[in-house]
Design an enzyme around this catalytic site. Structure first.
Site, mmCIF file in Angstrom:
data_model
loop_
_atom_site.group_PDB
_atom_site.id
_atom_site.type_symbol
_atom_site.label_atom_id
_atom_site.label_comp_id
_atom_site.label_asym_id
_atom_site.label_seq_id
_atom_site.Cartn_x
_atom_site.Cartn_y
_atom_site.Cartn_z
ATOM 1 N N HIS A 219 0.791 -1.241 0.000
ATOM 2 C CA HIS A 219 0.000 0.000 0.000
ATOM 3 C C HIS A 219 0.821 1.288 0.000
ATOM 4 O O HIS A 219 0.269 2.369 -0.151
ATOM 5 C CB HIS A 219 -0.982 0.024 1.182
HETATM 6 C C1 UD1 Z 1 -2.001 5.866 5.520
HETATM 7 C C2 UD1 Z 1 -0.712 6.340 6.192
HETATM 8 C C3 UD1 Z 1 0.294 5.200 6.177
HETATM 9 C C4 UD1 Z 1 -0.273 3.953 6.791
HETATM 10 C C5 UD1 Z 1 -1.564 3.591 6.066
HETATM 11 C C6 UD1 Z 1 -2.183 2.350 6.672
HETATM 12 C C7 UD1 Z 1 -0.282 8.745 5.898
HETATM 13 C C8 UD1 Z 1 0.594 9.760 5.245
HETATM 14 N N1 UD1 Z 1 -0.109 7.477 5.502
HETATM 15 O O1 UD1 Z 1 -1.691 5.632 4.139
HETATM 16 O O2 UD1 Z 1 1.441 5.591 6.923
HETATM 17 O O3 UD1 Z 1 0.651 2.888 6.699
HETATM 18 O O4 UD1 Z 1 -2.465 4.699 6.153
HETATM 19 O O5 UD1 Z 1 -3.296 1.874 6.016
HETATM 20 O O6 UD1 Z 1 -1.064 9.106 6.751
HETATM 21 N N2 UD1 Z 1 -8.850 5.030 0.644
HETATM 22 C C9 UD1 Z 1 -10.078 4.428 0.517
HETATM 23 N N3 UD1 Z 1 -10.781 4.110 1.653
HETATM 24 C C10 UD1 Z 1 -10.321 4.392 2.886
HETATM 25 C C11 UD1 Z 1 -9.073 5.031 3.012
HETATM 26 C C12 UD1 Z 1 -8.347 5.339 1.890
HETATM 27 O O7 UD1 Z 1 -10.543 4.150 -0.575
HETATM 28 O O8 UD1 Z 1 -11.007 4.068 3.875
HETATM 29 C C13 UD1 Z 1 -8.047 5.336 -0.573
HETATM 30 C C14 UD1 Z 1 -8.289 6.699 -1.140
HETATM 31 O O9 UD1 Z 1 -8.196 6.621 -2.514
HETATM 32 C C15 UD1 Z 1 -7.121 7.514 -0.613
HETATM 33 C C16 UD1 Z 1 -6.006 6.482 -0.607
HETATM 34 O O10 UD1 Z 1 -6.667 5.266 -0.251
HETATM 35 O O11 UD1 Z 1 -6.833 8.624 -1.391
HETATM 36 C C17 UD1 Z 1 -4.899 6.763 0.360
HETATM 37 O O12 UD1 Z 1 -5.402 6.942 1.691
HETATM 38 P P1 UD1 Z 1 -4.579 7.823 2.741
HETATM 39 O O13 UD1 Z 1 -5.234 7.763 4.058
HETATM 40 O O14 UD1 Z 1 -4.296 9.170 2.193
HETATM 41 O O15 UD1 Z 1 -3.174 7.099 2.842
HETATM 42 P P2 UD1 Z 1 -2.847 5.550 3.036
HETATM 43 O O16 UD1 Z 1 -2.227 5.048 1.793
HETATM 44 O O17 UD1 Z 1 -4.001 4.794 3.585
#
Ligand code: UD1
Length: 382
Positions: A219
């Site tokens: 991820h």
């Molecule tokens: C975040 C953390 C990372 C952690 C990870 C665990 C930061 C900078 N990064 O990364 O350190 O290891 O969480 O999971 O805070 N999305 C969904 N549904 C959700 C959440 C996210 O579809 O419930 C998708 C969205 O497209 C979003 C992307 O995932 O834009 C990234 O989510 P984001 O929370 O920005 O970062 P993570 O990659 O989850």
């Protein structure tokens, strides 16, 4: 009674928080009060709600529902919402976990209005400031009043950055106190390991057997968002499957699923779709993931949590990153850093599957980190 606010937002924090919540409602009942605030960074059912349900974590009193977005927009929304809650709730301290945007927002909002910050999982460094998490960690540690490191390496890193290791009787924003307390995720893995064996039916559902499959998660933005990197990882997985005949189970973050659709070459996507031994499933709950970890032959992951859980359950691990904060497991030969590189992943698979002399020293404490943390909050926070 001392009141602290716990900030959760991203999946790993929700999971981590369960250890402290168990200690607060158990041994520290009547001494500590915890108010949980969810930033809403993760919002899908299987990225958030599922953990509150199966790990019996108290429901958040507030949810900011910030959702996804760029780093700036996401963090800014959190800051604004958190400051207001802190002013209304007037806690004695704010507790944050790890290194996500929710962590930095909680620490920044609290310290600017002079509320002491408690950082659990302090002191970890990858020494790669290109990672958003690394920037979050460093900044958060330097805003914190109580810092709890899971490893000896964490303490050494903080000392090098100028923290005093003196065991003070008082702590405040200008006189932070640092502790090495062990890893609260070890607390959780021990606690939920028994339950998971009874409750998870996922292996049966997937048709996989003990030691006959590889568990893989991906991820990190550096692996998911750069086309060459994502393609390289999946080419390696496909080769490992074809050569070893192992099954591969991939519970995938929503981010990775989206990026696979956009960025994998058509040829590779077809090969993956046609290979029934590679099973891509939704993100798994904690009980299911533990059941998979305990029974897998090997883990392949870019997650900080999974690489360590591999060690807890005595499984070798290929780390799909150029460096790790959990250096102990690499130095001790339990895991190999391969980055996204196809050749390095294949070489790591060969080395780890042929090796037999693994050892598992107690790098991560005794499984009682949460109680230790609560004791120090009780003693040092005014
Ligand atoms: C975040 C953390 C990372 C952690 C990870 C665990 C930061 C900078 N990064 O990364 O350190 O290891 O969480 O999971 O805070 N999305 C969904 N549904 C959700 C959440 C996210 O579809 O419930 C998708 C969205 O497209 C979003 C992307 O995932 O834009 C990234 O989510 P984001 O929370 O920005 O970062 P993570 O990659 O989850």
């Amino acid at each position: 009674m001392k009141k602290f606010i716990t900030i959760v937002g991203a999946r790993p924090q929700i999971i981590k928080s369960s250890a402290i919540s168990r200690a607060v409602s158990g041994k520290f009942k009547g001494q500590l009060e915890e108010v949980i605030v969810h930033t809403g960074q993760h919002y899908d059912e299987n990225m958030s709600d599922i953990f509150f349900n199966e790990m019996k974590i108290p429901r958040p009193k507030y949810n900011l529902n910030v959702g996804s977005g760029g780093h700036g927009a996401q963090t800014a929304k959190m800051l604004e919402g958190l400051e207001k809650i802190f002013q209304d709730e007037k806690p004695n301290a704010v507790l944050v976990y790890g290194d996500t945007n929710s962590t930095i927002a909680g620490a920044l909002a609290a310290s600017k209005i002079h509320i002491p910050v408690i950082h659990v999982e302090a002191g970890l460094r990858s020494f790669n400031k290109m990672m958003p998490e690394e920037v979050n960690r460093i900044a958060c540690d330097h805003m914190s009043t109580l810092l709890f490191t899971p490893t000896k390496t964490g303490i050494d890193n903080l000392e090098k950055e100028g923290f005093s290791l003196e065991n003070r009787e008082k702590a405040d924003m200008n006189h932070p106190v640092v502790f090495h307390c062990g890893d609260i995720m070890y607390d959780n893995s021990l606690h939920f390991s028994e339950v998971s064996a009874e409750k998870s039916g996922l292996m049966q559902e997937l048709g996989v057997e003990t030691n006959q499959f590889i568990l893989c998660t991906i991820h990190r933005d550096s692996n998911t968002d750069i086309p060459e990197n994502l393609n390289s990882i999946f080419r390696a997985l496909l080769k490992i499957q074809e050569q070893s005949k192992m099954q591969i189970v991939l519970p995938l973050h929503p981010r990775t699923k989206k990026k696979m659709e956009e960025l994998l070459t058509k040829e590779l996507a077809e090969k993956l779709a046609n290979n029934t031994a590679i099973q891509i499933i939704d993100p798994a709950g904690f009980l299911d993931i533990i059941a998979l970890e305990k029974n897998a032959a090997m883990l392949v992951t870019d997650s900080g949590g999974l690489q360590k859980e591999a060690f807890f359950f005595q499984k070798p691990c290929i780390i799909l990153r150029p460096q790790t904060e959990w250096v102990e497991i690499v130095e001790n030969g339990n895991a190999i850093l391969s980055d996204f590189d196809e050749t390095r992943i294949l070489a790591a698979y060969k080395t780890l599957s042929e090796k037999s002399d693994y050892t598992y020293p107690a790098f991560y404490g005794d499984g009682k980190a949460a109680e230790f943390i609560c004791e120090q909050i009780n003693r040092l926070i005014e």
